[in-house]
Design a protein around this motif. Sequence first.
Motif, mmCIF file in Angstrom:
data_model
loop_
_atom_site.group_PDB
_atom_site.id
_atom_site.type_symbol
_atom_site.label_atom_id
_atom_site.label_comp_id
_atom_site.label_asym_id
_atom_site.label_seq_id
_atom_site.Cartn_x
_atom_site.Cartn_y
_atom_site.Cartn_z
ATOM 1 N N GLU A 1 1.041 -1.645 0.360
ATOM 2 C CA GLU A 1 -0.106 0.248 0.662
ATOM 3 C C GLU A 1 0.594 1.006 0.013
ATOM 4 O OE1 GLU A 1 -2.872 2.048 -0.094
ATOM 5 O OE2 GLU A 1 -2.933 0.057 -0.011
ATOM 6 N N GLY A 2 2.267 1.021 0.857
ATOM 7 C CA GLY A 2 2.406 1.758 1.168
ATOM 8 C C GLY A 2 3.834 2.511 -0.631
ATOM 9 N N LEU A 3 3.609 1.982 -1.051
ATOM 10 C CA LEU A 3 4.229 1.229 -2.659
ATOM 11 C C LEU A 3 3.269 2.359 -3.645
ATOM 12 C CD1 LEU A 3 6.808 1.383 -4.526
ATOM 13 C CD2 LEU A 3 5.968 -0.511 -5.029
ATOM 14 N N LYS A 4 2.281 2.157 -3.535
ATOM 15 C CA LYS A 4 1.057 2.384 -4.284
ATOM 16 C C LYS A 4 1.439 3.799 -4.061
ATOM 17 C CE LYS A 4 -2.031 -1.916 -3.875
ATOM 18 N NZ LYS A 4 -3.004 -1.886 -4.034
ATOM 19 N N THR A 5 0.894 4.308 -2.907
ATOM 20 C CA THR A 5 0.630 6.354 -2.677
ATOM 21 C C THR A 5 1.660 6.774 -3.237
ATOM 22 O OG1 THR A 5 -0.243 5.060 -0.580
ATOM 23 C CG2 THR A 5 0.961 6.698 -0.493
ATOM 24 N N ALA A 6 3.117 5.908 -2.439
ATOM 25 C CA ALA A 6 4.459 6.691 -3.387
ATOM 26 C C ALA A 6 3.985 6.989 -5.353
ATOM 27 C CB ALA A 6 5.907 6.163 -2.685
ATOM 28 N N MET A 7 4.172 5.903 -5.689
ATOM 29 C CA MET A 7 4.521 6.092 -7.501
ATOM 30 C C MET A 7 2.929 6.829 -7.707
ATOM 31 S SD MET A 7 6.882 3.645 -7.726
ATOM 32 C CE MET A 7 6.415 3.971 -9.861
ATOM 33 N N ARG A 8 1.720 7.195 -6.908
ATOM 34 C CA ARG A 8 0.844 7.279 -6.937
ATOM 35 C C ARG A 8 1.851 9.453 -7.259
ATOM 36 N NH1 ARG A 8 -2.783 5.317 -2.815
ATOM 37 N NH2 ARG A 8 -3.639 3.645 -4.346
ATOM 38 N N HIS A 9 2.621 9.432 -6.396
ATOM 39 C CA HIS A 9 2.777 10.950 -6.090
ATOM 40 C C HIS A 9 4.311 10.871 -7.161
ATOM 41 C CE1 HIS A 9 0.606 10.588 -3.041
ATOM 42 N NE2 HIS A 9 0.226 12.322 -3.083
ATOM 43 N N TYR A 10 4.315 10.294 -8.189
ATOM 44 C CA TYR A 10 6.246 10.155 -9.303
ATOM 45 C C TYR A 10 5.583 10.842 -10.653
ATOM 46 C CZ TYR A 10 9.582 8.686 -12.688
ATOM 47 O OH TYR A 10 10.596 9.080 -13.230
ATOM 48 N N ALA A 11 5.205 11.526 -10.893
ATOM 49 C CA ALA A 11 4.474 12.333 -11.587
ATOM 50 C C ALA A 11 5.925 11.724 -12.990
ATOM 51 C CB ALA A 11 4.740 13.584 -12.302
ATOM 52 N N SER A 12 5.099 11.103 -13.806
ATOM 53 C CA SER A 12 5.727 10.667 -15.397
ATOM 54 C C SER A 12 4.961 10.856 -16.563
ATOM 55 C CB SER A 12 5.887 9.295 -14.805
ATOM 56 O OG SER A 12 4.237 8.698 -14.970
ATOM 57 N N GLY A 13 5.472 10.413 -17.913
ATOM 58 C CA GLY A 13 4.235 10.566 -18.644
ATOM 59 C C GLY A 13 3.753 9.471 -19.084
ATOM 60 N N VAL A 14 2.904 9.430 -20.322
ATOM 61 C CA VAL A 14 1.942 8.613 -20.062
ATOM 62 C C VAL A 14 2.837 7.822 -21.318
ATOM 63 C CG1 VAL A 14 -0.304 7.914 -20.524
ATOM 64 C CG2 VAL A 14 0.485 9.662 -18.410
ATOM 65 N N THR A 15 1.938 6.005 -21.661
ATOM 66 C CA THR A 15 2.059 5.728 -23.256
ATOM 67 C C THR A 15 0.727 4.323 -22.616
ATOM 68 O OG1 THR A 15 3.847 3.613 -21.606
ATOM 69 C CG2 THR A 15 5.008 5.351 -22.354
ATOM 70 N N VAL A 16 0.459 4.038 -24.668
ATOM 71 C CA VAL A 16 -0.119 3.141 -24.468
ATOM 72 C C VAL A 16 0.834 2.457 -25.193
ATOM 73 C CG1 VAL A 16 -2.306 2.733 -25.557
ATOM 74 C CG2 VAL A 16 -1.937 4.387 -24.078
ATOM 75 N N ILE A 17 1.211 1.315 -24.139
ATOM 76 C CA ILE A 17 2.030 -0.023 -24.863
ATOM 77 C C ILE A 17 0.981 -1.315 -26.113
ATOM 78 C CG2 ILE A 17 3.503 -1.809 -24.149
ATOM 79 C CD1 ILE A 17 4.104 0.566 -23.441
ATOM 80 N N THR A 18 1.133 -1.297 -28.119
ATOM 81 C CA THR A 18 0.546 -1.966 -28.209
ATOM 82 C C THR A 18 1.440 -3.158 -29.039
ATOM 83 O OG1 THR A 18 1.076 -0.839 -29.888
ATOM 84 C CG2 THR A 18 -0.985 0.155 -28.940
ATOM 85 N N ALA A 19 0.469 -3.669 -28.970
ATOM 86 C CA ALA A 19 0.724 -5.175 -30.153
ATOM 87 C C ALA A 19 -0.478 -5.675 -30.337
ATOM 88 C CB ALA A 19 0.953 -6.136 -29.143
ATOM 89 N N GLY A 20 0.003 -6.737 -31.348
ATOM 90 C CA GLY A 20 -0.851 -7.733 -32.496
ATOM 91 C C GLY A 20 -1.368 -6.766 -33.946
ATOM 92 N N ARG A 21 -2.375 -7.929 -34.806
ATOM 93 C CA ARG A 21 -2.819 -7.469 -35.765
ATOM 94 C C ARG A 21 -4.268 -7.196 -35.567
ATOM 95 N NH1 ARG A 21 2.361 -9.663 -38.476
ATOM 96 N NH2 ARG A 21 3.282 -7.139 -38.813
ATOM 97 N N GLY A 22 -4.637 -6.511 -36.833
ATOM 98 C CA GLY A 22 -6.341 -6.911 -36.809
ATOM 99 C C GLY A 22 -6.472 -7.007 -35.372
ATOM 100 N N THR A 23 -7.906 -8.378 -34.704
ATOM 101 C CA THR A 23 -8.206 -8.608 -34.361
ATOM 102 C C THR A 23 -8.112 -8.640 -32.829
ATOM 103 O OG1 THR A 23 -9.298 -10.414 -35.348
ATOM 104 C CG2 THR A 23 -11.215 -8.184 -35.635
ATOM 105 N N ALA A 24 -6.052 -9.386 -32.831
ATOM 106 C CA ALA A 24 -5.961 -9.125 -31.798
ATOM 107 C C ALA A 24 -4.761 -8.216 -31.466
ATOM 108 C CB ALA A 24 -4.834 -10.816 -32.372
ATOM 109 N N ARG A 25 -5.592 -7.532 -32.190
ATOM 110 C CA ARG A 25 -4.834 -6.089 -31.346
ATOM 111 C C ARG A 25 -4.781 -5.980 -30.302
ATOM 112 N NH1 ARG A 25 -5.358 -0.665 -34.938
ATOM 113 N NH2 ARG A 25 -7.561 -2.296 -34.658
ATOM 114 N N ARG A 26 -4.491 -5.380 -29.447
ATOM 115 C CA ARG A 26 -4.341 -5.061 -28.224
ATOM 116 C C ARG A 26 -3.925 -4.675 -27.021
ATOM 117 N NH1 ARG A 26 -8.057 -7.633 -29.675
ATOM 118 N NH2 ARG A 26 -8.994 -9.503 -28.229
ATOM 119 N N GLY A 27 -3.818 -3.095 -26.315
ATOM 120 C CA GLY A 27 -3.021 -2.185 -25.529
ATOM 121 C C GLY A 27 -3.465 -1.971 -24.380
#
Length: 172
Positions: A14-40
């Motif tokens: 719980e402490g780590l979750k709280t600490a990470m909420r206070h760490y400003a970071s860039g946002v990414t979307v990680i994607t993989a797959g093709r067509g209907t198998a695409r996920r992100g």
Amino acid sequence: MTMPMLFPRSDAAEGLKTAMRHYASGVTVITAGRGTARRGITATAFTSVTMEPPTVLACINRHGQTHEAIAEAGHFCVNILCEAATDLAASFAGMTGKAGAAQFDGFEWIETRTGAPAYADAQASIACTLVQTTGIGSHSIFIGRVEEISVNPDRAPLLHFNRGFHHLGARQ
């Protein structure tokens, strides 16, 4: 002055979750797959590993569809989001009710040399071939050799802080 919150070892998660909420970071979307198998998935657990050879890593929960898509496809793309991509970040964070390949609907995608989808309006996209996977706890660390990069340097980044998406503000 406010006293810091203290978390004993028994409550370290719980402490780590709280600490990470206070760490400003860039946002990414990680994607993989093709067509209907695409996920992100919207993620902040991404970083470069080495420049020689160009390598990055992304940490993905083993119980999600994106994990399976990366493992099966053997590739992934890290889409670094700009401040105009809040809707995209929300979609892939599961905040819109869309799931699976439907999360890609309404956004423009380009198939990279590896086959992974790259968001056309990303601040940057880094397409990788999966070269190594290491598991720890609930997640896998996917290490990818960089194959192709697209950069739009005139865009401001989207940031994540304290469970919300934020803009950097005025740029010089």
